[in-house]
Design an enzyme around this catalytic site. Structure first.
Site, mmCIF file in Angstrom:
data_model
loop_
_atom_site.group_PDB
_atom_site.id
_atom_site.type_symbol
_atom_site.label_atom_id
_atom_site.label_comp_id
_atom_site.label_asym_id
_atom_site.label_seq_id
_atom_site.Cartn_x
_atom_site.Cartn_y
_atom_site.Cartn_z
ATOM 1 N N ARG A 1 1.198 -1.648 0.139
ATOM 2 C CA ARG A 1 -0.144 -0.020 0.174
ATOM 3 C C ARG A 1 0.658 1.493 0.366
ATOM 4 O O ARG A 1 -0.023 2.584 -0.095
ATOM 5 C CB ARG A 1 -0.410 0.201 1.226
ATOM 6 C CG ARG A 1 -1.820 -0.287 1.018
ATOM 7 C CD ARG A 1 -3.679 0.450 1.025
ATOM 8 N NE ARG A 1 -4.601 0.402 2.295
ATOM 9 C CZ ARG A 1 -4.908 -0.450 1.795
ATOM 10 N NH1 ARG A 1 -4.909 -2.031 1.616
ATOM 11 N NH2 ARG A 1 -6.736 -0.655 3.234
ATOM 12 N N ARG B 1 -21.873 0.267 1.397
ATOM 13 C CA ARG B 1 -21.030 -1.146 1.389
ATOM 14 C C ARG B 1 -21.564 -1.607 3.361
ATOM 15 O O ARG B 1 -21.704 -0.690 3.742
ATOM 16 C CB ARG B 1 -19.985 -1.280 1.183
ATOM 17 C CG ARG B 1 -18.921 -2.326 0.977
ATOM 18 C CD ARG B 1 -18.321 -2.486 1.100
ATOM 19 N NE ARG B 1 -16.552 -2.296 1.105
ATOM 20 C CZ ARG B 1 -15.615 -2.487 1.136
ATOM 21 N NH1 ARG B 1 -15.218 -2.927 -0.243
ATOM 22 N NH2 ARG B 1 -14.830 -1.637 1.360
ATOM 23 N N ARG C 1 -9.374 7.837 2.869
ATOM 24 C CA ARG C 1 -9.294 6.310 2.959
ATOM 25 C C ARG C 1 -8.873 6.468 1.840
ATOM 26 O O ARG C 1 -8.033 6.955 1.221
ATOM 27 C CB ARG C 1 -9.993 5.078 3.237
ATOM 28 C CG ARG C 1 -10.011 4.990 4.330
ATOM 29 C CD ARG C 1 -11.156 3.866 4.279
ATOM 30 N NE ARG C 1 -11.460 2.874 3.464
ATOM 31 C CZ ARG C 1 -11.844 2.165 3.761
ATOM 32 N NH1 ARG C 1 -13.770 2.568 3.997
ATOM 33 N NH2 ARG C 1 -12.539 1.094 2.778
HETATM 34 P P1 ADP Z 1 -9.607 -1.127 2.036
HETATM 35 O O1 ADP Z 1 -11.656 -1.453 1.801
HETATM 36 O O2 ADP Z 1 -9.320 1.087 2.675
HETATM 37 O O3 ADP Z 1 -9.006 -1.142 0.710
HETATM 38 P P2 ADP Z 1 -8.846 -3.431 4.328
HETATM 39 O O4 ADP Z 1 -10.390 -3.835 3.955
HETATM 40 O O5 ADP Z 1 -7.476 -3.257 2.517
HETATM 41 O O6 ADP Z 1 -9.437 -1.313 3.268
HETATM 42 O O7 ADP Z 1 -8.315 -1.859 5.446
HETATM 43 C C1 ADP Z 1 -9.140 -1.665 5.945
HETATM 44 C C2 ADP Z 1 -7.899 -0.732 6.810
HETATM 45 O O8 ADP Z 1 -6.522 -1.478 7.444
HETATM 46 C C3 ADP Z 1 -6.915 0.128 6.791
HETATM 47 O O9 ADP Z 1 -7.679 1.889 5.903
HETATM 48 C C4 ADP Z 1 -5.297 0.502 6.876
HETATM 49 O O10 ADP Z 1 -5.344 1.006 8.192
HETATM 50 C C5 ADP Z 1 -5.557 -0.714 7.145
HETATM 51 N N1 ADP Z 1 -4.757 -1.937 6.780
HETATM 52 C C6 ADP Z 1 -5.084 -2.652 5.759
HETATM 53 N N2 ADP Z 1 -3.727 -2.883 4.829
HETATM 54 C C7 ADP Z 1 -3.146 -1.984 5.002
HETATM 55 C C8 ADP Z 1 -1.313 -2.281 4.312
HETATM 56 N N3 ADP Z 1 -1.096 -2.972 3.361
HETATM 57 N N4 ADP Z 1 -0.770 -0.961 5.032
HETATM 58 C C9 ADP Z 1 -1.132 -0.723 6.215
HETATM 59 N N5 ADP Z 1 -2.679 -0.728 6.088
HETATM 60 C C10 ADP Z 1 -3.017 -1.033 6.285
#
Ligand code: ADP
Length: 216
Positions: free
Chosen positions: A88, A127, A173
């Site tokens: 990310r 969602r 986000r």
């Molecule tokens: P999204 O629907 O935003 O893709 P995710 O379910 O992938 O959400 O992630 C939810 C939260 O978990 C993110 O907003 C972040 O805070 C944290 N997160 C998930 N993956 C990562 C990552 N690779 N690096 C940093 N934070 C992460």
């Protein structure tokens, strides 16, 4: 298959990852799911991650790399993996490159799922997610409603709006995505691994990805 899915929150990474795993038995590895599971379980990792997640910001790279280093070496990852929500940030992408070299494996493709911003916003605010960490089925108030009493059709647990899916957290986000994650498009372009898809249909995107991998 060894794939990275890139795309803004709401681009459909989770749905596409699930469809791809059904295709050949590769595992879906979602850092978001792993982190939410840890928060729910009240583990040390969960306690550290929770405050970042609820604000819509990112969990520190060092914590994420620790999780992924362990996860990619679990036996089920040998058949292949679909990374959904990782890397990310540029440091995470660099960390992944080093880790894969150490494990002696290569990515097949990095798929950039390019969805217009208005579609993203609409998808995220409508969602809903099953609150059972072992289920986490995703619903949508417009296109895929849960049971009328607000419970999950699969497991019966309450279906909720995630704390990071309020309008305020969504704005953070998306800004975080643009600032920290969008630069990965360039990074993987330079690594000659990038494929951009623009379709709004997950079925079509999955077909496209499978075609691309067969070509390679
Ligand atoms: P999204 O629907 O935003 O893709 P995710 O379910 O992938 O959400 O992630 C939810 C939260 O978990 C993110 O907003 C972040 O805070 C944290 N997160 C998930 N993956 C990562 C990552 N690779 N690096 C940093 N934070 C992460």
């Amino acid at each position: 298959m060894r794939i990275v899915l890139l795309g803004a929150p709401g681009a459909g990474k989770g749905t596409i990852a699930k469809q791809l795993t059904a295709h050949d038995g590769s595992v879906q590895i979602s850092t978001g799911d792993i982190l939410r599971g840890a928060v729910k379980a009240g583990s040390e990792l969960g306690t550290k991650a929770q405050k970042y997640m609820e604000s819509g910001g990112l969990v520190p790279d060092s914590l994420i790399m620790e999780i992924m280093e362990a996860r990619l070496q679990e036996p089920d990852a040998k058949k292949g993996f679909i990374l959904d929500g990782f890397p990310r940030t540029i440091p995470q992408a660099q960390g992944l490159k080093v880790l894969l070299a150490k494990l002696g494996i290569k990515l097949d493709v990095v798929v950039n799922i390019d969805v217009p911003k208005d579609v993203i916003l609409d998808r995220l605010t409508t969602r809903r997610t099953c609150s059972n960490p072992d289920c986490q089925e995703i619903y949508n108030v417009k296109s895929k409603p849960a049971s009328p009493d607000g419970t999950c059709l699969k497991c019966g647990s309450p279906v909720i709006q995630r704390a990071d899916e309020t309008e305020e957290a969504i704005t953070v986000r998306l800004a975080t995505y643009n600032e920290k994650t969008a630069p990965l498009i360039d990074f993987y372009q330079k690594e000659a691994l990038l494929k951009t898809v623009k379709s709004l249909s997950s079925d079509e995107i999955v077909k496209d990805i499978i075609r691309e991998i067969k070509k390679g």
